[in-house]
Design an enzyme around this catalytic site. Sequence first.
Site, PDB file in Angstrom:
ATOM      1  N   SER A  55       0.759  -1.281   0.042  1.00 46.34           N
ATOM      2  CA  SER A  55       0.076   0.022   0.024  1.00 46.34           C
ATOM      3  C   SER A  55       0.762   1.241  -0.052  1.00 46.34           C
ATOM      4  O   SER A  55       0.541   2.327  -0.577  1.00 46.34           O
ATOM      5  CB  SER A  55      -0.826   0.153   1.301  1.00 46.34           C
ATOM      6  OG  SER A  55      -2.069  -1.169   1.058  1.00 46.34           O
TER       7      SER A  55
ATOM      8  N   HIS B  32       0.188   4.836   4.512  1.00 46.46           N
ATOM      9  CA  HIS B  32      -0.344   5.509   3.161  1.00 46.46           C
ATOM     10  C   HIS B  32       0.261   6.807   3.015  1.00 46.46           C
ATOM     11  O   HIS B  32       0.698   7.167   1.873  1.00 46.46           O
ATOM     12  CB  HIS B  32      -1.888   5.432   3.264  1.00 46.46           C
ATOM     13  CG  HIS B  32      -2.429   4.228   3.202  1.00 46.46           C
ATOM     14  ND1 HIS B  32      -3.727   3.781   3.478  1.00 46.46           N
ATOM     15  CD2 HIS B  32      -1.789   2.942   2.897  1.00 46.46           C
ATOM     16  CE1 HIS B  32      -3.947   2.564   3.232  1.00 46.46           C
ATOM     17  NE2 HIS B  32      -2.742   1.849   3.195  1.00 46.46           N
TER      18      HIS B  32
END
Length: 517
Positions: free
Chosen positions: A294, A345
């Site tokens: 991610s 993220h």
Amino acid sequence: MLEPLHRYWKLIHHLVIKENARILDISPDKKQIWMEMEKQGRKAAVRIAKIEYDWMNQLEKDVEQAKDSFRRVKKMILGRNLQFYNIYVSSYPPVDLRTPLGEHLQQENRIHLYFLSRDPSGEIADSAETILRDVGAETKWNPLMDGTDEEHENEARHYRKEVQHKQQALEKQDRSLLMFSRPRAIYPILAAIFLIFLWLEQNGESTNIVTLIEYGAKYNPAILDGEWWRLVTSMFLHIGFFHLIMNSLALFYIGGAVERMYGMFRFIIIYFTAGLFGSLASFAFNEQVSAGASGAIFGCFGALLYFGIIHRKLFFRTMGLNVLVILGINLAFGFAVPAVDNGAHIGGLAGGFLASSLVHLPGHGAKITQFPAIVLIPVLASGLYWAGQINEDKTDASMINVQLAQEYIQRDNIEEARRILHKMLDSVDNPSAYFVLGNTYLEENQYRQAAGNYEKAVSLNPELAQAHYNLSIAYLNLEKWEKAKQAIEEAKALNIEEQDDNVDVEQIESEIADRKG
């Protein structure tokens, strides 16, 4: 009569060639063109339509359709207070139009209507000079000269070809920016992710915390012990099939787009820098065991944003709005769902942006933003690593360590379970940790050590019914009858039988009575 066609293409030619307007869309029949104009910081959408309407109701319907299309075109042009110039080119105005078009339809602010046609009275139709002045054109308009239909057709064809040639050159330039190279690196990265997932499943389970840690997931205590390589290996591990598929699809499409724009070697630098920043941010702000690509995927978003800064118009004409919406949804989801590692993220997003600034876009030459990136990347990476070592306000890892110890107990690796729990208890008192540690000693009939840990567990959390129950067993085997009786009474008061179907309070009470008697 071919004069209107000549006028139509001459006006388009004037705006595109002389005023550098950019064509956004051309209808299949070439009778409607949308353009973007920018003069002195003011942006406008210009629509030029070649029509032949006899009645106003036909024209009014087209005006409404054009307004709907303008809402779509606005998404392709970045700017505030965008003006819309809707220009009609026709042989003659509709027969029932008695005033200039803009006055007749009373358009709202920022929408301007014009009618360019042969109008002997000069009262209804607008002149090309008026239109060009209003849209901000800076070059002079050369009026059409009288001529035959053949001459008008030849002139129209000439203007159309020049416009098409310029448009093709601009589209080729755009394609070279968006598709600098074919994706190559993305496929071995995806293959590695899938193969490692299969390897994980064959040697345990990808959702099992012990398996994840043993095969390289981000686990803060191990990183603090010097296993820094987990910051990289965790990028290739995924927790469950759904996690694998979602990240792989995102990487295929978003990563593929970034590799097309930046080329293979730049993409590799962006991908791994972003992934490393994502892991470092997770290490700094989140104690949970984590894995996945991610951070690197969000780094690809960062690369797209950097492209958008360098080529703003092209970015918003093509992918810009979609990128911003998808990025916003993912970040909002990360903040809303506690299980999502949003630190990774955001760290990946920042890392990807900085790496893109460092390598820059191919064929653009050196840029001043590259030099700050050379300093910022190592400084921020070091700062995140340092923050991970000293930050005591990270998400509590106590339950993770307790869960991990329980997993090792189930695998009959008592020593590893005790090592994890003792190391954890050196820095923080946790009742669940003492309880599980007591269980390891109870399993081996080391009742004195078991009782000591259970006593610490219930002193920290008197509501821990299972600890009271197990403590009664330890006391029973140590022949401390009164303490055993007191412990089982505490367990009963806390409704231990409702919490655990495997306990047998009556048997413990019976054994205490028998042995004491």
